[in-house]
Design a protein around this motif. Structure first.
Motif, PDB file in Angstrom:
ATOM      1  N   ARG A 195      38.147  40.615  50.128  1.00  0.00           N
ATOM      2  CA  ARG A 195      39.359  40.365  50.903  1.00  0.00           C
ATOM      3  C   ARG A 195      40.598  40.818  50.145  1.00  0.00           C
ATOM      4  O   ARG A 195      41.506  41.415  50.725  1.00  0.00           O
ATOM      5  CB  ARG A 195      39.465  38.884  51.253  1.00  0.00           C
ATOM      6  CG  ARG A 195      40.690  38.600  52.062  1.00  0.00           C
ATOM      7  CD  ARG A 195      40.719  37.239  52.647  1.00  0.00           C
ATOM      8  NE  ARG A 195      41.976  37.061  53.352  1.00  0.00           N
ATOM      9  CZ  ARG A 195      42.454  35.896  53.692  1.00  0.00           C
ATOM     10  NH1 ARG A 195      41.773  34.804  53.427  1.00  0.00           N
ATOM     11  NH2 ARG A 195      43.595  35.801  54.311  1.00  0.00           N
ATOM     12  N   ALA A 196      40.644  40.553  48.837  1.00  0.00           N
ATOM     13  CA  ALA A 196      41.795  40.978  48.036  1.00  0.00           C
ATOM     14  C   ALA A 196      41.907  42.502  48.025  1.00  0.00           C
ATOM     15  O   ALA A 196      43.001  43.060  48.167  1.00  0.00           O
ATOM     16  CB  ALA A 196      41.674  40.436  46.613  1.00  0.00           C
ATOM     17  N   GLY A 197      40.778  43.186  47.868  1.00  0.00           N
ATOM     18  CA  GLY A 197      40.801  44.649  47.885  1.00  0.00           C
ATOM     19  C   GLY A 197      41.239  45.208  49.221  1.00  0.00           C
ATOM     20  O   GLY A 197      41.994  46.188  49.281  1.00  0.00           O
ATOM     21  N   LEU A 198      40.782  44.599  50.296  1.00  0.00           N
ATOM     22  CA  LEU A 198      41.186  45.054  51.625  1.00  0.00           C
ATOM     23  C   LEU A 198      42.668  44.802  51.884  1.00  0.00           C
ATOM     24  O   LEU A 198      43.328  45.592  52.564  1.00  0.00           O
ATOM     25  CB  LEU A 198      40.340  44.378  52.701  1.00  0.00           C
ATOM     26  CG  LEU A 198      38.919  44.909  52.834  1.00  0.00           C
ATOM     27  CD1 LEU A 198      38.121  44.064  53.823  1.00  0.00           C
ATOM     28  CD2 LEU A 198      38.931  46.355  53.274  1.00  0.00           C
ATOM     29  N   GLU A 199      43.192  43.695  51.343  1.00  0.00           N
ATOM     30  CA  GLU A 199      44.625  43.418  51.484  1.00  0.00           C
ATOM     31  C   GLU A 199      45.443  44.524  50.838  1.00  0.00           C
ATOM     32  O   GLU A 199      46.399  45.037  51.428  1.00  0.00           O
ATOM     33  CB  GLU A 199      44.977  42.070  50.840  1.00  0.00           C
ATOM     34  CG  GLU A 199      44.428  40.859  51.538  1.00  0.00           C
ATOM     35  CD  GLU A 199      45.230  40.449  52.749  1.00  0.00           C
ATOM     36  OE1 GLU A 199      46.367  40.928  52.930  1.00  0.00           O
ATOM     37  OE2 GLU A 199      44.721  39.643  53.533  1.00  0.00           O
ATOM     38  N   VAL A 200      45.072  44.920  49.615  1.00  0.00           N
ATOM     39  CA  VAL A 200      45.816  45.966  48.905  1.00  0.00           C
ATOM     40  C   VAL A 200      45.645  47.309  49.606  1.00  0.00           C
ATOM     41  O   VAL A 200      46.618  48.046  49.825  1.00  0.00           O
ATOM     42  CB  VAL A 200      45.375  46.047  47.424  1.00  0.00           C
ATOM     43  CG1 VAL A 200      45.995  47.244  46.735  1.00  0.00           C
ATOM     44  CG2 VAL A 200      45.734  44.778  46.694  1.00  0.00           C
ATOM     45  N   ALA A 201      44.406  47.643  49.972  1.00  0.00           N
ATOM     46  CA  ALA A 201      44.148  48.947  50.599  1.00  0.00           C
ATOM     47  C   ALA A 201      44.858  49.068  51.942  1.00  0.00           C
ATOM     48  O   ALA A 201      45.436  50.125  52.251  1.00  0.00           O
ATOM     49  CB  ALA A 201      42.645  49.142  50.777  1.00  0.00           C
TER      50      ALA A 201
END
Length: 130
Positions: free
Chosen positions: A51-57
């Motif tokens: 989820r954190a990676g998708l937020e940044v991406a």
């Protein structure tokens, strides 16, 4: 000018609301959960990381997309793209920061109320009013 039917409807709603609350029982908020239980509900550490990676991406993609669109509209290649990249990155980091604050049960408030009894030390602060 009160409508007698409206009073009955409100009483009926209150009765149904109380019955539903009794049926569901006490519910705990996300802030009261410990870390292990929050991990289990969020899909574990892999779910949190994903989820954190998708937020940044996603924030980066939106920033770059808006930058490219602004460059196309204004005819100024790569200036808005660079600005969109930096703004999207900042927005992504801010989203992950908010995500982690909520996950650990923290709020944005850094000032906590003083404990009863004046807290530690006691000294001059307690004797001011005397």
């Amino acid at each position: 000018m009160d409508d007698p039917g409206r009073a009955d409807a409100e009483a009926s709603f209150e009765a149904r609301l109380l019955a539903a609350r009794a049926r569901l029982g006490p519910r705990r908020g996300r802030a009261s959960q410990d870390g292990a239980e929050a991990d289990r509900q969020a899909g574990g550490p892999w779910g949190s990381g994903l989820r954190a990676g998708l937020e940044v991406a996603s924030a980066l993609a939106v920033g770059v997309g808006l930058g490219l669109a602004a460059d196309w509209w204004a005819g100024t290649r790569p200036w808005f793209l660079v600005v969109g990249l930096f703004l999207g990155g900042a927005a992504g980091v801010l989203n992950v920061y908010r995500l982690m604050l909520g996950r650990h049960g923290l709020t944005g408030r850094s000032i906590r109320p003083a404990p009863p009894g004046g807290g530690a030390g006691g000294g001059a602060e307690d004797s001011r009013g005397a």
